[in-house]
Every structure is written in structure tokens, then in C-alpha cells.
Design an enzyme around this catalytic site. Sequence first.
Site, PDB file in Angstrom:
ATOM      1  N   GLU A  40      11.593  -2.000   4.004  1.00 52.33           N
ATOM      2  CA  GLU A  40      10.797  -2.803   3.075  1.00 52.33           C
ATOM      3  C   GLU A  40       9.310  -2.640   3.363  1.00 52.33           C
ATOM      4  O   GLU A  40       8.497  -2.594   2.455  1.00 52.33           O
ATOM      5  CB  GLU A  40      11.204  -4.281   3.130  1.00 52.33           C
ATOM      6  N   HIS A  79       7.768   0.080   1.558  1.00 55.50           N
ATOM      7  CA  HIS A  79       7.341  -0.213   0.186  1.00 55.50           C
ATOM      8  C   HIS A  79       5.960  -0.872   0.163  1.00 55.50           C
ATOM      9  O   HIS A  79       5.171  -0.643  -0.748  1.00 55.50           O
ATOM     10  CB  HIS A  79       8.346  -1.129  -0.505  1.00 55.50           C
TER      11      HIS A  79
HETATM   12 ZN   LIG Z   1      13.839   0.207  -1.079  1.00 60.14          ZN
END
Ligand SMILES: [Zn+2]
Length: 710
Positions: free
Chosen positions: A503, A506
Site C-alpha cells: 500500500e 501506492h
Molecule cells: Zn495495490
Amino acid sequence: MRENDGKNDEKIGKSNPKKLNLVTFTGAAGLLGLAVSFAVFAYKSHKQKSNKRGLPGCDSVCVNLSAKEILDLADEIISKSIRVHDTVALVPLNKLSYENVVLPLAELEAKQLSFIQCCVFPKMLSPYDNVRKASAEAEQRIDAHILSCRKREDVYRIVKIYASKGESISPEAKCYLQCLVRDFEDNGLNLTARKREEVERLANEIDELSSRYVQNLNEDSSCLFFMEAELDGLPVEFLQSLERTQNKEFKLTLESRHVAAVLELCKLAKTRKTVSMAYGKRCGDANIPVLRKLVQSRHRLARILGYAHFADYALDHRMSKTSARVIRFLEDISSSLTELAIREFSILEDLKRKEEGELPFGVEDLLYYIKRAEEMQFDLDFGDIRQYFPVSLVLPGIFKICQDLFGIKIEEVTEIDVWYYDVQAFAVFDSGSGKLLGYFYLDMFAREGKFSHSCVVALQNNALFSNGACQIPVALLIAQFAKDGGGEAVPLGFSEVVNLFHEFGHVVQHICNRASFARFSGLRVDPDFREIPSQLLENWCYESFTLKLISGYRQDITKPLVDEVCKTLKRWRYSFSALKSLQEILYCLFDQKIYSDNDVDFLQLIKILHPKVMIGLPVVEGTNPASCFPRAIIGSEATCYSRIWSEVFAADIFASKFGDGHPNLYAGIQFRDKVLAPGGGKEAMELLTSFLEREPSTQAFIDNRTNYSL
Ligand SMILES: [Zn+2]
Ligand SMILES: *[C@@H]1O[C@H](CO)[C@@H](O)[C@H](O)[C@H]1NC(C)=O
Ligand SMILES: *[C@@H]1O[C@H](CO)[C@@H](O)[C@H](O)[C@H]1NC(C)=O
Ligand SMILES: *[C@@H]1O[C@H](CO)[C@@H](O)[C@H](O)[C@H]1NC(C)=O
């Protein structure tokens, strides 16, 4: 559909497939399109309260609005959007220019996104019930408005006429203009009225059928009953969690967590088979006709829009481009992994022979024997490993890796508004120039009423305005880590560590984006590409260097994980990975084939495909996975392959540029500049080719699996 992959089913079942769903996010649920169009205005409602403390230099992100403020802001967003669209619609045809057609729409979109997200994300995170309700209501209003904008013929006509003039504009602007046109045409605006009605009708039918399919699965309450002896191997706590009948039988539902537990742990082949059959037969009678109609409607829709079949329609704007290419990709990987899979399988077969004698090995035995074999091959105690990953070490460790890798600096920002007391905010700087690149919030811990998956939400996208002003990206990372009774963070399990790295990838991707158009932000890139940066970052979780940096024993944090465990984790990552990948490829192929050919006989297809991909193993008797495969119905229809696709290219990037696992600042900055910065404004394949200085290849993915095999 993979038996151990139940999280997806639950998630998909609860979301409403019909709606646009405004929050631009990624993660478990993937990103759903957001094509808002608005202009630069001063927004009043959120500014009136001068006691709000936002991120420095970032006025449009307000994260703790009240219910009333949210609804007022939503109305303001809508009325301003209408005004901009009206203005564009009225530009005289002989005066059309980039400045009066494209720019107002682009700047509106850039500016508006943050306001929309501030209205919409509290639905997922606010601790107040009334705020969550207002946020959901705001989302509905804005959603409906956006849809109506995309159907405005007057604006479409202006945009289309301007586009056909072929004025010379920057490549990124050209790409943006194409997106604008596509937003309208995806809604059938370049079709005749009759065809447009048909598109509308089909879209509704598709929504209705997919909801019915998922609803059937959600409502399925079939269950099985077993005597204690038949569940031998399952832990006592699991058995205690099951209901019991009067004659002491245990009631097992077909929820994926129950099924996965039996398939992994139950010692009795007969029980595993019974459960596997029941699981694979769910909703057979009800859902197969629904799926057949659904596939037909999707094909029909695609044909009206000018495609040969639904898969080509779904893939048109992705890296993969065509269904033929996806099928070739999946078949190539599948055949490259076959030999390794056969070797892996022979280990499992031997084990089964030792435990159960000469019974035939079925797919329903895979999970159980993989788990047994892993227990024998790896001395890993994940409960103990967890004691080494306190959040307070893991998070700064991830920051450090990313700082060293991408040339950024992360600093906490305090004294600002948040929506919950434990939410934190950070500023990200370019470490070379000291320039502020963006911000991110972390909302890390599970709590009542909070959205229950991990993901990253874009609160603001990078954008450059014609007056020279710029807007920087703001991201929000939502995770679900646990706190104990005393409010202390529980150390992270290893899979949670990997997930956090993912994450956080991202977040970096979003913040390093430098596209001039908000449309091309880090999270709105081609979905075939979107997971690549995060999957790339996951590789660091298995390097001893990283593991030592981010670990420390609970009672004495100066003691990191020992070398032995670090090395074992790296080997364990690829254990039985050929079989595991083949299982995924099987379902990706199934998904791709039903959407790329008319009138596929599902049962016939799976009967042929299953043994072909799964090294001879037939599909579980009497089951037809087409009846319970929600990923291929909602969200990933014709695009299930995308996960493995990006994993393959992430492996290539890691192997060719970061192979020794130490943060390589030079390669990291190249990645930031050549891949993350342009984001969706360029073809993903072009970005990768330019970074790798050659076409991406599948070889590293295969090599990694082969090299680590036993
Ligand atoms: Zn992802
Ligand atoms: C509508 O636009 C799409 C995409 O630009 C194009 O492929 C299609 O042929 C157009 N249809 C009509 C009827 O003009
Ligand atoms: C958010 O705003 C509300 C009032 O609208 C306030 O009571 C609350 O303390 C704020 N939350 C945080 C974490 O600052
Ligand atoms: C995958 O294999 C390549 C080539 O053997 C190697 O350079 C790379 O480091 C490997 N990746 C991982 C994650 O082990």
C-alpha cells in the site's frame, strides 16, 4: 473462486456494482473511474470556518467536515460544475480553442477532485454516524451529477468538433482530449438514438444480472454436517466456533473461511472432497443461466460500441490491448511453469502416498499437502515472527527504504485537523532540491464503523494550472491493524508487513506523480500498470537487509530477525509457487475465454482447461466454477489476468534494476522520473520500455520460481 481467496467474494458482495463510486482508490477493491470535470473557483463553504487547520499550502483538502458542510460542499460542487459545462457548451463554433474548451474542463476536474474526495471519503472513515450518512448522500448526488455531465450532448459536440480540428497541442493534452471524448462515447454519445437506448438498456440489464449473481452467492446458506472425527486436524478453537446440532454434529457453512480451514487442515481426504464439491457446486442451478445471459449482454454491448467481443472492449485502453495477447501471455507463463509444477506436484504426491496410501490425488488435496510440505520444509513460526514487527519499527523502516530508494524525505506534519485522533499526516520532499512533493495521511488501525479493507485513496491529484499555479498530490492510506484492549498497537503479522509495503507503494506512486493533468495521477493510470510499483516494492520485504531494518523483538527491539529466518522467508515466498500460479492462471484463462468468444459452453471449457493447465488434474467432480466466480462478474470481468500481469512485470523491473535488493538510488530515481512522474499521461508499455531500455519480459518471473525451487 480460488478456495483460499475468499476475501474478494465478501468485498464484492457488499459494494454496489451499479454506481460509479467516487472515491478514487486502489487496493483490495481496485480503482473505479472518476471522470469529473470542473474549473478553478474559490470554494466558499469549507473556508468560512477559519478554525480549520489544513495541510500547509493545500487549502482544498479538508478532512474533518461536519455533515452539513459536506452536503453544502456537494451542492456547491455540482452547481459550479454545471456552470462550467454550460459555459463550454455555449462557445461559438468558430471560436473553439484549447483555452475555452479543454482547459476549463481540465482545470475543473483537477480542482474539483479534492473537494469531491473530502465529501466522499468520510463515508469510509468518519467516526460519526451522521457524517458517514451525509457523505454517502453527497456521493450519490455527485455521482448522479457526473453521470449526467458525461451524457451532455451539447458539451460532447463542442469537444468533438474541437478535437476534429486537430490543433497542435502537447502530447499530454492530446491524451487528455482523447479521454474527454471517450468519457462521452463510453456512454454512447456518438451512437444513433436507437443504439444509445440499447446501450442504456444493456447496461441496466448487466447491472441487474451481476447483482443477482452476487446476491445468489451471498444468500446461499448451504452447509454441511460432520462428526468430530471427520474434522480431524482442525484446531479446537475452530471447532468451538462452529454451531452444533443436537446429535453433536458440527455445522460447517460454505463461507470461504470455513472452507479454507478444512481444505488446509483437515486430515481426511473424504471430508476435503465433500467440502470441495459442495463449495464448487454453489448456486449452480441459479447462477449458470445468469452468467450465460450476462456474458451475452456484455458481448452485445461491446458489439454496439464497435468491438468484436466484450474482452476486446474491456482491454482496449489497457497495456494488454487485446484478448489474444492476454491469452498468449497466460498460456506462455503456464507452459513455462509446467515443468516446475510437475516437480512440485511429485513432492505432494509422495506425501499423500505416505499419509493415505494409493488414493488418487485430486485438486481438493492441494492446499492440505502444500501446507504439510511447507511445515516440513520451512522452520517458520509466524506467531513468533509477528513478535518482531511492531508498527513503530516497521513504518519508519518502510519510510527509510523508500527515502533511500526514491530520493525522497518524509516528515510528520503536526497540529492539523484529522478525522480521528490516531490519524497522522506526513509531508514528502524531494531530498535533492528540498521541494515539497506531496502529503499523505495514515489511518492505520481498525475501528468500529471504519471501512474494512486496506487501500490508498487519492485526496488530491497533481496538476498544473494555466496561471502557473500548481497543486500537489495528497494520498490517504487506510489499513486495518489491530490494537489490544489497552489501545496499544499489536505487532504486525508478516503478511501485514508485506501488505503495508504494498500500500505504501501506492502512496509513493501517487506522490511522485508530476502529470500536468489530474486525470493522469498515479492512481488513475492504466489498471494493468497500476499495481506494478507496489508489487515492485513488495520485493524488498523478503530481503534480509530490509527485514533487519524493520524488525525488532517485542521485549528487546534491538534484536532483529535472525539471518536464518530472513533467508527462509525468501525461500518460502516461492514455495509451490508454480502450482499456485497455475491455479490462478487457470481462472484467468477461464475468465478471458468466456468473454472473448460467443456462446462458450462453460462446463465444457473448464473440463478441458482444468487438466490442461493444472498438469492433468481434473476439475472437482460435479462442480462448475462458473457458478461461483464473482471476480469474473463484477470488477474484474475479462481482466482477472491483470494481477498476475503486473506481478510479472514488477519481477522483471526488480531483477533488471534492483537485483541485489539494496536500495539503488540511481535506479530508484530513474524509476521515479521515467515511470512514476508521467503516470497515466503516457502509454504504460512505453514508460516501462523506456525505463528498462528494452521491452518488458516474463523471464524474471519464471526464473525466480525456478531458482528457488527445492
Ligand atoms: Zn495495490
Ligand atoms: C464512436 O466512437 C468510437 C470511439 O471513438 C468509434 O470506435 C466508433 O466507431 C464510433 N461510432 C460511431 C457510430 O461513430
Ligand atoms: C472533527 O470535528 C469535530 C467537530 O465537527 C470535532 O468535535 C472533532 O474533535 C474533530 N476531530 C478531530 C480528530 O479533530
Ligand atoms: C528473480 O530472479 C532474477 C534473475 O535470476 C534475480 O535477479 C532477482 O533478484 C530475483 N528476484 C527475487 C525477488 O528474488
